[in-house]
Design a protein around this motif. Sequence first.
Motif, short mmCIF file in Angstrom:
data_model
loop_
_atom_site.label_atom_id
_atom_site.label_comp_id
_atom_site.label_asym_id
_atom_site.label_seq_id
_atom_site.Cartn_x
_atom_site.Cartn_y
_atom_site.Cartn_z
N ALA A 100 -6.99 -9.35 28.07
CA ALA A 100 -6.39 -8.71 29.51
C ALA A 100 -7.22 -8.01 29.88
CB ALA A 100 -5.37 -8.80 28.70
N HIS A 101 -7.06 -7.28 30.76
CA HIS A 101 -8.09 -6.07 31.37
C HIS A 101 -7.03 -4.95 30.56
CE1 HIS A 101 -11.68 -8.17 32.93
NE2 HIS A 101 -11.15 -9.41 33.13
N LEU A 102 -7.08 -4.35 30.17
CA LEU A 102 -5.85 -3.13 29.81
C LEU A 102 -6.77 -1.93 29.78
CD1 LEU A 102 -3.34 -4.39 29.11
CD2 LEU A 102 -3.24 -3.55 26.73
N ASP A 103 -8.16 -1.85 30.42
CA ASP A 103 -8.75 -0.77 30.10
C ASP A 103 -8.20 -0.25 32.05
OD1 ASP A 103 -10.23 -3.18 29.75
OD2 ASP A 103 -11.71 -1.74 30.71
N PHE A 104 -8.85 -1.35 32.48
CA PHE A 104 -8.20 -0.89 33.75
C PHE A 104 -7.25 0.21 34.13
CE2 PHE A 104 -10.44 -5.63 35.70
CZ PHE A 104 -11.42 -4.59 35.38
N ALA A 105 -7.22 0.65 35.22
CA ALA A 105 -6.87 1.73 35.98
C ALA A 105 -5.62 1.53 35.93
CB ALA A 105 -7.36 2.26 37.44
N ASP A 106 -4.78 0.31 36.67
CA ASP A 106 -3.72 -0.37 36.35
C ASP A 106 -3.15 -0.70 35.38
OD1 ASP A 106 -6.23 -1.83 37.82
OD2 ASP A 106 -4.14 -2.71 38.87
N PHE A 107 -3.19 0.49 34.60
CA PHE A 107 -2.42 0.44 33.38
C PHE A 107 -2.48 1.36 32.23
CE2 PHE A 107 -3.52 -4.19 32.90
CZ PHE A 107 -2.58 -4.69 32.88
N ASP A 108 -3.28 3.10 33.45
CA ASP A 108 -3.84 4.43 33.08
C ASP A 108 -2.02 4.55 32.93
OD1 ASP A 108 -5.75 3.64 32.50
OD2 ASP A 108 -7.02 4.98 34.39
N THR A 137 -3.74 -14.02 29.98
CA THR A 137 -3.49 -13.66 30.57
C THR A 137 -4.25 -13.16 31.90
OG1 THR A 137 -2.61 -11.19 30.30
CG2 THR A 137 -1.06 -12.63 29.49
N ASP A 138 -5.31 -12.76 31.94
CA ASP A 138 -6.62 -11.55 32.40
C ASP A 138 -5.68 -11.01 33.61
OD1 ASP A 138 -9.19 -11.63 33.45
OD2 ASP A 138 -8.91 -13.14 34.74
N ALA A 139 -4.90 -10.05 32.73
CA ALA A 139 -4.16 -8.91 33.24
C ALA A 139 -4.73 -7.96 33.48
CB ALA A 139 -2.71 -8.17 31.88
N PRO A 140 -4.70 -7.12 34.87
CA PRO A 140 -3.49 -7.30 35.03
C PRO A 140 -3.72 -8.53 36.71
CG PRO A 140 -5.73 -5.77 36.31
CD PRO A 140 -5.73 -6.45 34.74
N ASP A 141 -4.54 -9.37 36.77
CA ASP A 141 -4.91 -10.32 38.14
C ASP A 141 -4.18 -11.32 37.71
OD1 ASP A 141 -6.25 -8.57 39.81
OD2 ASP A 141 -8.22 -9.20 38.26
N MET A 142 -4.60 -12.29 38.64
CA MET A 142 -3.92 -13.96 37.64
C MET A 142 -2.07 -13.72 37.96
SD MET A 142 -6.23 -15.90 38.83
CE MET A 142 -4.80 -17.76 37.18
N THR A 143 -1.30 -13.02 38.46
CA THR A 143 0.25 -12.78 37.99
C THR A 143 0.71 -13.84 38.50
OG1 THR A 143 0.14 -10.78 39.41
CG2 THR A 143 2.19 -11.26 38.77
N PRO A 144 1.41 -15.05 37.89
CA PRO A 144 1.95 -16.40 37.35
C PRO A 144 3.12 -15.66 38.81
CG PRO A 144 3.16 -15.49 35.59
CD PRO A 144 2.12 -13.97 36.11
N VAL A 145 3.15 -17.17 39.67
CA VAL A 145 4.52 -17.16 40.57
C VAL A 145 5.77 -17.16 40.88
CG1 VAL A 145 3.14 -18.96 42.09
CG2 VAL A 145 4.31 -20.26 40.25
N THR A 146 6.19 -16.91 39.18
CA THR A 146 7.45 -16.73 38.50
C THR A 146 7.92 -15.67 38.65
OG1 THR A 146 6.93 -16.83 36.47
CG2 THR A 146 7.36 -19.12 37.10
N SER A 147 6.51 -14.13 38.25
CA SER A 147 6.58 -13.08 38.41
C SER A 147 7.32 -12.12 39.25
CB SER A 147 5.94 -12.46 37.46
OG SER A 147 5.68 -11.20 37.66
N ASP A 148 8.23 -11.35 39.40
CA ASP A 148 8.86 -10.23 40.10
C ASP A 148 8.51 -8.89 40.63
OD1 ASP A 148 9.74 -10.20 37.57
OD2 ASP A 148 11.88 -10.34 38.52
N SER A 149 7.04 -9.51 39.47
CA SER A 149 6.39 -7.88 39.59
C SER A 149 4.83 -7.80 39.93
CB SER A 149 6.18 -6.75 38.33
OG SER A 149 5.20 -6.42 37.89
N PRO A 150 3.91 -7.34 40.52
CA PRO A 150 2.86 -7.69 41.45
C PRO A 150 1.53 -7.05 40.50
CG PRO A 150 3.19 -5.33 41.93
CD PRO A 150 5.07 -5.90 41.26
N ARG A 151 2.25 -7.22 39.43
CA ARG A 151 1.52 -6.93 38.72
C ARG A 151 1.80 -7.50 36.86
NH1 ARG A 151 0.85 -1.21 33.98
NH2 ARG A 151 2.21 -2.34 33.96
#
Length: 271
Positions: A12-20, A219-233
């Motif tokens: 998981a790329h928790l260091d990416f700006a998406d999680f700042d 998870t490869d977060a923030p990418d690879m959001t599952p189709v079942t998710s309602d959040s883009p991230r």
Amino acid sequence: MSTTHRLLDSHAHLDFADFDHDRDALLTQMQQHCIGGCVLPGVSPEQWPKMRAIAEQYQLPYALGIHPWYLPNELEPAISALTQALDDAVSSSAAKLVALGECGLDKLRAKRMAEQGDADNWMRQLALFERQLQLAEHYQLPLIIHAVQCHGAMLELLAKYRLPRAGVIHGFSGSVEIAQQYWHSGWRLGIGGLLLNPQAKKLRAVVEQLPLAALLVETDAPDMTPVTSDSPRNTPLTILAVIAEIARLRKLSVVQVTEQLSNNAIQLFDY
Ligand SMILES: [Zn+2]
């Protein structure tokens, strides 16, 4: 149960700006769900310093490597930066370096880049990856591997190196046959949110037919959001749904699957 607290999102790329803006809250939420952390993969020399600072701050395991999408213009300075960062990491106790990666080969990317005029993208990917395989051999580190549309070449290449700790083929989406070839050569498969997609029939077959010992969850977060998710991230919390799906496919309890998958990650990363 102590093992569930060691449950790790292996990628998981928790260091990416998406999680700042909410990294703190997310890590608290992970703890509440017994997710003990995640492995932060390295992608480029520019990204490593922030990633390491976050690894130290939250005591998360991390990896150092250069991703094929971040192909450097000059190979040698990038490899010497990686060598220096690895030397630095192995002699530091501030946070734990657990792997070399993510690194690998991406044929789809190479095709796209060739269309845009970067004709030798594939050859440069190969050169960069081989140097990282040599470093993994030298430092005796397991690898976190990105492999897209290149499994034949990848299996051939991996067999050329002495890598007793092998590693993980992250974000795996290939066939049962390819999965078995990796597993028989000592490599594990990283299973992510794609498993939650009802269309992902090949991946379901892999999860049903490979031994559980061959699998890691990620998870490869923030990418690879599952189709079942309602959040883009995407976030590491997704591994709970991935584990539940593995348990359902294997007709095992979530506790059994969690324990085995936690052990797989601990064994591979010595964490
Ligand atoms: Zn990644």
